[in-house]
Scaffold this active site. Sequence first.
Site, short mmCIF file in Angstrom:
data_model
loop_
_atom_site.label_atom_id
_atom_site.label_comp_id
_atom_site.label_asym_id
_atom_site.label_seq_id
_atom_site.Cartn_x
_atom_site.Cartn_y
_atom_site.Cartn_z
N ASP A 181 2.49 2.48 3.06
CA ASP A 181 2.75 3.62 3.95
C ASP A 181 2.18 3.37 5.35
O ASP A 181 1.25 2.58 5.53
CB ASP A 181 2.06 4.89 3.41
CG ASP A 181 2.79 5.47 2.21
OD1 ASP A 181 3.69 4.79 1.67
OD2 ASP A 181 2.46 6.60 1.82
N HIS B 67 8.98 7.54 6.10
CA HIS B 67 7.70 8.26 5.91
C HIS B 67 7.48 9.23 7.06
O HIS B 67 6.35 9.49 7.44
CB HIS B 67 6.57 7.22 5.81
CG HIS B 67 5.25 7.78 5.40
ND1 HIS B 67 5.10 8.70 4.39
CD2 HIS B 67 3.99 7.53 5.86
CE1 HIS B 67 3.81 9.00 4.27
NE2 HIS B 67 3.11 8.32 5.14
N HIS C 102 -1.68 1.10 2.00
CA HIS C 102 -1.44 1.43 3.41
C HIS C 102 -1.34 0.19 4.29
O HIS C 102 -2.12 -0.74 4.15
CB HIS C 102 -2.54 2.38 3.91
CG HIS C 102 -2.41 3.75 3.31
ND1 HIS C 102 -2.92 4.06 2.07
CD2 HIS C 102 -1.77 4.86 3.75
CE1 HIS C 102 -2.61 5.31 1.78
NE2 HIS C 102 -1.93 5.83 2.78
ZN LIG Z 1 1.05 8.42 5.60
#
Ligand SMILES: [Zn+2]
Length: 308
Positions: free
Chosen positions: A104, A154, A260
């Site tokens: 993400d 996202h 991430h």
């Molecule tokens: Zn995020």
Amino acid sequence: MDEHGRDNRARVNFIKRLLVSSVVIIIPVLIILCIFLVINNIALRKEITDLKIKSEGSGYDGGYDETSGVYSVSDISVKGSGTTDNDGIDTYGDGIKRIYLTFDDGPGANTDDILDILKENDVKATFFVVGRNDEHSLEMYKRIVDEGHTLGLHSYSHKYNEIYASIDAFADDIRSLQELLYETTGVWPRFYRFPGGSSTTTSVTPISDLIDYLNEQDIVYFDWNIVSGDAVDNPPDKDTIVKNCLRGIDKYDECVILMHDLTEKRSTVEALRILIPKLLEMEDVEILPITDDTIPVQHVPAQSIIND
Ligand SMILES: [Zn+2]
């Protein structure tokens, strides 16, 4: 002055001296006590924070971390057959454990390295990206697609107060990201990850309305059932991230791992160098990008107690 007077004065002086000396002794004792309590308090607070991070990172104990807005999966129900327990359910009926590495918040300074590692191991993953216009980011969107990974959405801005303000704002945000990605890569992305997950309670618009909108647009949203633990402000070291992932993987036969792609998450990149080869050594395990064939892992919003 008689005998009696002198006695009285001596007594008064004695009491005075007693009082003064008690004060002189008591005050330092109180100060020391205060210092001790303050130090104790700080230590306890630190311990609580560490425990919170630990429980978030483990993906086992369940827990919510305020700084990251991320929680472990045991607090929430996960839709999709066979993903909620470890009772031998075989989600796809073929005995294969499917692992989806999802990144993400990119693209960013680590995207190239992540892509390099994936390439070295001949593994495909999924990137839930945000909207960025700089040359490097555009390059990264292209590289993700060119190398066979899934480019997911996202949100363009990743600003909760903006995207969750109304359905229109949500729709505009997604549309601008889809257009940017389509113009850059020729791919029209149809997989979405809600910032904060679909069980976020930051949205002033009911998430169910936003989900209805996604359904109308033929966009499928994916949450996660395993947290790598890298969402917190001070991410754990690479070994802890690997351990978190492996524990989660042990639990499910469809594993969607939250990671991430952010500059400060270097330990995530280092963890991948260890994790991926380990996974490839396992039997009946496949590392896959999210596709139309993937059973969505989705949190059940109504169950959430999360405030991110
Ligand atoms: Zn995020």
